[in-house]
Design an enzyme around this catalytic site. Structure first.
Site, PDB file in Angstrom:
ATOM      1  N   HIS A  80       0.844  -1.181   0.000  1.00 53.99           N
ATOM      2  CA  HIS A  80       0.000   0.000   0.000  1.00 53.99           C
ATOM      3  C   HIS A  80       0.889   1.244   0.000  1.00 53.99           C
ATOM      4  O   HIS A  80       2.051   1.194   0.413  1.00 53.99           O
ATOM      5  CB  HIS A  80      -0.922   0.013   1.221  1.00 53.99           C
ATOM      6  CG  HIS A  80      -2.020  -0.996   1.123  1.00 53.99           C
ATOM      7  ND1 HIS A  80      -2.840  -1.085   0.041  1.00 53.99           N
ATOM      8  CD2 HIS A  80      -2.417  -1.972   1.973  1.00 53.99           C
ATOM      9  CE1 HIS A  80      -3.710  -2.066   0.225  1.00 53.99           C
ATOM     10  NE2 HIS A  80      -3.463  -2.623   1.379  1.00 53.99           N
ATOM     11  N   ARG A 125      -7.380 -11.463  -6.187  1.00 54.44           N
ATOM     12  CA  ARG A 125      -8.567 -10.688  -5.815  1.00 54.44           C
ATOM     13  C   ARG A 125      -9.072  -9.925  -7.022  1.00 54.44           C
ATOM     14  O   ARG A 125      -8.299  -9.332  -7.770  1.00 54.44           O
ATOM     15  CB  ARG A 125      -8.270  -9.708  -4.671  1.00 54.44           C
ATOM     16  CG  ARG A 125      -9.543  -8.939  -4.255  1.00 54.44           C
ATOM     17  CD  ARG A 125      -9.373  -8.123  -2.992  1.00 54.44           C
ATOM     18  NE  ARG A 125      -8.704  -6.865  -3.199  1.00 54.44           N
ATOM     19  CZ  ARG A 125      -9.081  -5.691  -2.648  1.00 54.44           C
ATOM     20  NH1 ARG A 125     -10.142  -5.635  -1.879  1.00 54.44           N
ATOM     21  NH2 ARG A 125      -8.392  -4.604  -2.858  1.00 54.44           N
ATOM     22  N   GLU A 139     -17.763  -5.889   2.628  1.00 53.62           N
ATOM     23  CA  GLU A 139     -17.026  -4.665   2.942  1.00 53.62           C
ATOM     24  C   GLU A 139     -17.865  -3.560   3.574  1.00 53.62           C
ATOM     25  O   GLU A 139     -17.462  -2.966   4.564  1.00 53.62           O
ATOM     26  CB  GLU A 139     -16.357  -4.136   1.672  1.00 53.62           C
ATOM     27  CG  GLU A 139     -15.369  -5.141   1.077  1.00 53.62           C
ATOM     28  CD  GLU A 139     -14.609  -4.589  -0.111  1.00 53.62           C
ATOM     29  OE1 GLU A 139     -13.754  -3.715   0.082  1.00 53.62           O
ATOM     30  OE2 GLU A 139     -14.875  -5.048  -1.237  1.00 53.62           O
ATOM     31  N   ASP A 149     -13.499  -0.319   4.134  1.00 52.05           N
ATOM     32  CA  ASP A 149     -14.668   0.307   3.525  1.00 52.05           C
ATOM     33  C   ASP A 149     -15.830   0.423   4.494  1.00 52.05           C
ATOM     34  O   ASP A 149     -16.614   1.361   4.411  1.00 52.05           O
ATOM     35  CB  ASP A 149     -15.071  -0.474   2.273  1.00 52.05           C
ATOM     36  CG  ASP A 149     -14.141  -0.180   1.104  1.00 52.05           C
ATOM     37  OD1 ASP A 149     -14.306   0.875   0.472  1.00 52.05           O
ATOM     38  OD2 ASP A 149     -13.241  -0.981   0.846  1.00 52.05           O
ATOM     39  N   ARG A 199      -7.546  -6.338   7.951  1.00 53.27           N
ATOM     40  CA  ARG A 199      -7.055  -5.262   8.808  1.00 53.27           C
ATOM     41  C   ARG A 199      -5.918  -4.520   8.123  1.00 53.27           C
ATOM     42  O   ARG A 199      -5.259  -5.047   7.244  1.00 53.27           O
ATOM     43  CB  ARG A 199      -6.526  -5.813  10.135  1.00 53.27           C
ATOM     44  CG  ARG A 199      -7.581  -6.454  11.011  1.00 53.27           C
ATOM     45  CD  ARG A 199      -6.947  -6.940  12.307  1.00 53.27           C
ATOM     46  NE  ARG A 199      -7.936  -7.568  13.169  1.00 53.27           N
ATOM     47  CZ  ARG A 199      -8.709  -6.913  14.011  1.00 53.27           C
ATOM     48  NH1 ARG A 199      -8.601  -5.610  14.100  1.00 53.27           N
ATOM     49  NH2 ARG A 199      -9.580  -7.547  14.769  1.00 53.27           N
ATOM     50  N   ARG A 241     -10.451   5.001  -2.397  1.00 56.34           N
ATOM     51  CA  ARG A 241     -10.001   3.855  -1.611  1.00 56.34           C
ATOM     52  C   ARG A 241      -9.789   4.279  -0.158  1.00 56.34           C
ATOM     53  O   ARG A 241      -9.358   5.384   0.136  1.00 56.34           O
ATOM     54  CB  ARG A 241      -8.708   3.279  -2.191  1.00 56.34           C
ATOM     55  CG  ARG A 241      -8.944   2.584  -3.520  1.00 56.34           C
ATOM     56  CD  ARG A 241      -7.732   1.800  -3.960  1.00 56.34           C
ATOM     57  NE  ARG A 241      -8.023   1.053  -5.172  1.00 56.34           N
ATOM     58  CZ  ARG A 241      -8.624  -0.134  -5.195  1.00 56.34           C
ATOM     59  NH1 ARG A 241      -8.986  -0.694  -4.066  1.00 56.34           N
ATOM     60  NH2 ARG A 241      -8.863  -0.747  -6.332  1.00 56.34           N
TER      61      ARG A 241
END
Length: 855
Positions: free
Chosen positions: A135, A375, A484, A521, A559, A691
């Site tokens: 990330h 994913r 989510e 989310d 997480r 995001r």
């Protein structure tokens, strides 16, 4: 308590200062020291210094600002290094009175009078799967991370040679650009993850298992079984294609080749070392009979594996897989044969040393170090099947209702004929189909699970199941719906219950099923309290649904490292899970910078594994209490109030997004080369399409950390008036509530209204400033509310280590914030200015380093 760590910080800071003086001159060292002292005065509350420093910074050139930014960012990195090393050293553990987690567990189990049988059952259920994700919060280059890790190792040695080495590394770091000049590719991120495993986990896992085995011997009188495998590794790096057009089937395939190559190289080194050590001729008859060349029975057994690994390295380097290592059993079988022989002939020390460590590595890391998760967003699957049904002239899948979709999917799953006609597909559909085809032709042990983003219906899961069948995937790849939003979390148990009414699907999932719980989310959607309570209740109901269907629930926690994304101290977070939710193990994402902070060094990784394992084992043996009816009722009231408050700010005010983008560096974050994935799922969306990671990261940069607290304090204040006794009962006896309040203490400690106000003054239009004023007023009110509930006059009063740790950082953070504000002003006046963009990235990295788990 902090004297030794402060000494290390001072020495590292002195070395950095000397390096800067050598590079820029003594005057620069004086300038930086002056700013550091001003930063400290600001942190202590001297507002008059702020204007002085602002004026000084405003008069600096870009070159000068970059020097200041780099200096304070590196100071914070070095402080983190010193802290990490200290908290894993024997001296640090003793001074901080931090017990060894497994020893602490042993004492707790003794108090609870736990039987050997119960502990053995808990060990059998223990499974930790760490899923590495990339990330943009980890913006430091891998080369800098390597140098910081080397400094930590040298600090452990503490001699003249190590002192010289530290000085060299500090010098190297200063003369190395901290930030990438170009946006990393998913392959770059994947390599970063592989290096984290090779440099840390590769050594930590066998050490951890050796200590866990000692605990098993003490409490059960038994060794762990040879096939015992409580730790596995997975990765989303180069597998997460949701919203990332750069992750393609071809790229994922290359990432798998890279992973297999690194694994083969690591195993080759280990096998050659083992062959060197196993020079003994005392062996079982079976191994002696195989030694026809008289090179030694153990070496004879290992030689074919070494040759296979050498061939594998050559092939994989050329991008080929023919004849390369393709199964863990090719490594495991000869290792077990050697160990069995050693033990059979009485060489127990050799049999329980390196060869056992290697067996455990094979069990954990397989042939690729990590299992690659895949994913994709549910919409992409739906679009692909829609195109297929239209091509087959059987209707429009996207237009069908849920009942029609399920009927079609179930029928096709049972239909033996091929589904896909030979034709050209649209680019998006072809990529979806190529991904499944890529999975089908690879060894199954290279993969983890298939995650469906924004899953909300049974058909979302069956669609993936059908596409797997159509692609010819012959093995049962686990499918994990990712629930989510708050609504999806609330509906998740019903969706899974409906899914399990389909006997053919129950057969496919082999009595176990993964479900991923989204933290990011749901928090962005409803606020932190409503989201966490929704996650808790969702897990409770899932436990019931799965038990009714006699299926093992394998929860996957999405997480992050931040509080707003579910992060925080591992032990408290695990202990706060609902009873029964850990029976299927713990699968959890470890993102970006938290991989470095929790697992960046072998000793650090070992301790983190101890913390995870001890917390899970404790919860398995002595499960946390189920919430009382009165707690549930009060939590429902509080979450309604919290969600309403949160949404009244974030969703009801049409100008909130505009304020957010002015008051934080969110706009600039989207354009900087900090991660491979775009910051939005859709380029034309509003806050709902942003995001969650940039959403939280941006708020942490201006220290308002809105997603981590907004709504919670209002709910506590409203509930406390008439329910103080119940709330104190919750606080003292319910791990979930206690953990939530503890994490909020940390958030409030790291928030700073005065810093946020400085961002608003410089960057926000006058007509929008009232929103910042309202948020800051709410924050200060909420802080008083929590202190009243806790019966304290300050935060982290019972956690002086964490308070002092952050307090050391305040003086370095203040100048970075002021530099960032100045650079944002310049960038907004003159966009796309490379020098200012570079300074901004350095300040972002520095602030994130200083904030740690909220940044």
């Amino acid at each position: 308590m902090l004297e030794n760590i402060q000494q290390n910080v001072r020495e590292l800071g002195t070395l950095l200062g000397q390096t800067i003086a050598n590079d820029k001159g003594e005057q620069w060292l004086e300038n930086i020291e002056k700013v550091r002292l001003q930063g400290r005065e600001i942190a202590l509350g001297d507002a008059s210094i702020v204007k002085q420093l602002q004026e000084s910074i405003a008069n600096c050139s870009e070159d000068e600002l970059l020097i200041y930014a780099r200096a304070f960012s590196q100071f914070l990195n070095l402080e983190n290094v010193a802290e990490q090393q200290y908290t894993t050293s024997p001296q640090g553990l003793a001074e901080l009175e931090l017990a060894h987690p497994l020893e602490d567990l042993k004492e707790k189990l003794a108090v609870a009078n736990t039987s050997p049988e119960n502990f053995e059952k808990a060990l059998q259920k223990l499974h930790i799967e760490l899923v590495l994700t990339a990330h943009p919060t980890e913006v430091n280059r891998r080369t800098l991370i390597h140098k910081f890790n080397q400094i930590a190792q040298a600090l452990e040695e503490d001699n003249k040679a190590s002192s010289t080495r530290i000085a060299e590394l500090v010098e190297q770091a200063w003369y190395t650009d901290e930030i990438r000049q170009q946006r990393p590719t998913p392959l770059d991120e994947s390599r970063w993850g592989l290096n984290a495993i090779a440099n840390s986990f590769w050594f930590a896992v066998p050490k951890f298992l050796k200590e866990l085995n000692e605990l098993s011997q003490e409490l059960t009188g038994k060794d762990l079984p040879i096939d015992y495998n409580p730790i596995t590794m997975a990765s989303w790096m180069a597998g997460d294609r949701d919203g990332n057009p750069f992750v393609t089937a071809k790229l994922s395939e290359q990432a798998l080749l890279n992973a297999r190559l690194m694994a083969a190289q690591l195993y080759l080194d280990d096998f050659e070392r083992l062959s060197l050590e196993l020079s003994m001729r005392k062996a079982s008859a079976e191994l002696l009979d195989e030694d026809v060349d008289n090179i030694g029975p153990y070496r004879k057994k290992l030689l074919p594996v070494i040759e296979l690994l050498k061939h594998s390295v050559e092939q994989l380097k050329d991008g080929k897989t023919e004849g390369a290592l393709s199964s863990s059993e090719q490594l495991r079988a000869p290792l077990i044969a050697c160990r069995d022989s050693l033990l059979a002939v009485g060489l127990k020390y050799a049999g329980n040393s390196l060869v056992l460590d290697m067996i455990r590595k094979v069990n954990c890391f397989g042939i690729s170090l990590v299992k690659l998760d895949i994913r994709q967003h549910s919409e992409r699957h739906e679009s692909a099947v829609q195109e297929i049904t239209q091509t087959l002239n059987i209707g429009d899948f996207a237009a069908w209702d849920e009942k029609e979709r399920q009927q079609f999917l179930v029928e096709e799953l049972q239909n033996p004929r091929p589904l896909l006609p030979n034709k050209s597909w649209s680019k998006d559909t072809q990529e979806v189909l190529d991904t499944y085809a890529m999975i089908a032709k690879q060894p199954s042990e290279l993969f983890g699970i298939y995650i469906i983003s924004m899953a909300s219906k049974v058909s979302d899961i069956l669609t993936v199941n059908l596409l797997m069948k159509a692609a010819g995937i012959s093995w049962k790849m686990p499918i994990a719906p990712l629930f989510e939003t708050l609504d999806d979390l609330n509906n998740a148990p019903a969706v899974m219950a409906e899914l399990f009414t389909l006997d053919t699907y129950k057969e496919y999932c082999d009595q176990q099923h993964h479900v991923m719980i989204g933290y990011s989310d749901s928090s962005k959607d409803a606020g932190v309290l409503a989201a966490t309570w929704g996650q808790y209740q969702c897990q409770e109901k899932l436990v019931e649904v799965f038990a009714e269907n006699d299926i093992v629930l394998k929860l996957f926690h999405g997480r992050g490292g931040t509080i707003g994304r579910g992060g925080g101290p591992a032990h408290a977070a695990i202990a706060s899970q609902p009873p029964g939710s850990l029976d299927g193990g713990l699968r959890v994402t470890e993102q970006g910078e938290t991989i470095r902070h929790k697992f960046g060094l072998p000793n650090l990784a070992t301790r983190s594994l101890h913390l995870y394992a001890s917390a899970i084992l404790e919860c398995l043996v002595t499960p946390p209490p189920a919430p009382k009816a009165e707690w549930r009722e009060l939590m429902d009231e509080m979450t309604t109030k919290s969600c309403d408050t949160y949404r009244s700010y974030v969703q009801a005010n049409e100008n909130f997004v505009k304020y957010f983008r002015q008051a934080t560096p969110e706009q600039e974050l989207a354009s900087l080369p900090l991660g491979s994935r775009p910051s939005k799922r859709k380029s034309d969306g509003g806050i709902e399409s942003l995001r969650a990671i940039p959403w939280i990261f941006a708020w942490s940069q201006n220290r308002l950390v809105v997603p981590s607290w907004l709504g919670l304090g209002t709910a506590i204040e409203a509930a406390y008036k008439d329910n103080s006794k119940i709330m104190h009962d919750m606080l003292t006896t319910w791990p979930y509530f206690k953990s939530r309040m503890s994490l909020t203490e940390m958030v409030y400690t790291k928030s700073d209204s005065k810093v946020s106000e400085l961002y608003d003054e410089a960057l926000v239009e006058d007509e929008l400033k009232y929103m910042g004023e309202d948020l800051r007023a709410q924050l200060e009110t909420d802080k008083k509310t929590l202190l009243n509930l806790l019966g304290q006059d300050s935060f982290l009063k019972n956690d002086q280590w964490n308070y002092s740790s952050f307090d050391l950082r305040r003086g370095y953070l203040a100048p970075l914030h002021l530099i960032q504000i100045e650079v944002l002003k310049r960038l907004r006046a003159q966009p796309e200015h490379p020098d200012n963009e570079q300074i901004l990235m350095v300040t972002m990295a520095g602030i994130a380093t200083g904030m740690r788990n909220t940044g």
